[in-house]
Enzyme design. Sequence first.
Site: not given
Ligand code: ZN
Length: 242
Positions: A83, A108, A193-194
Amino acid sequence: MKMNAWLTASLLLSSSAFAATAPHWEYSGESGPDNWAKLTPEFAACAGKNQSPVNIGGTIKAALAPIKTHYVAGGNELVNNGHTLQVNYQPGSTLELDGQRFTLKQFHFHVPSENLIRGQAYPLEAHLVHANDKGELAVLAVMFKVGAANKLLDQAWKSLPKSGDKVAFDSLLDARKLLPTKLNYYRFSGSLTTPPCSEGVRWLVLKHPMTVSQAQLDAFKTAIPHANNRPVQSVNAREILE
Ligand SMILES: [Zn+2]
């Protein structure tokens, strides 16, 4: 009877935990953002009212305290989880916020940016993820525009692991190289946000962008070939401070 029910439940729990660490999700298609909340009860928060990312606008002027980071070099490995590309960070670097200490755990990247600033997307957004000793999260977000290469990204993306792999760095990366000199910021409450999209995350989005070269963006895309930005979510009753 009670014991049997308990045994069955614990066996089910352990077998599902064994089968997969997390349910499958994607950035597009049937397992995409519109359906995250329906994929599994664990992702129910993805349909919440305080979700990230957001389009930053309609801000309220506030006397926000200056951001205080106490970072040292500590990035020790690069993980490709399919991801994103994530740099894991050794303990010892902290962010002071709300009178508490949040430790930098990892950073990330998202291509293109997830948050928008007054409708504007950036080609890259870095998320520096911190946690306090209660496990509450604070994310410091940095936007990048195309320009000169970023020195940390050159180090971090020198050798790119394939999906599901990781590589260790020869020397520790220093997160300070991701931050602009001026740390003016927007602040709001949001979420991961995931999936599982957990809420209660303190979001700090820096106003001043850094630069990333086109070659660095292209390198990221060889490792993560699809866009990895969740669409912006409704602000609802939240206030965005600056
Ligand atoms: Zn992020």
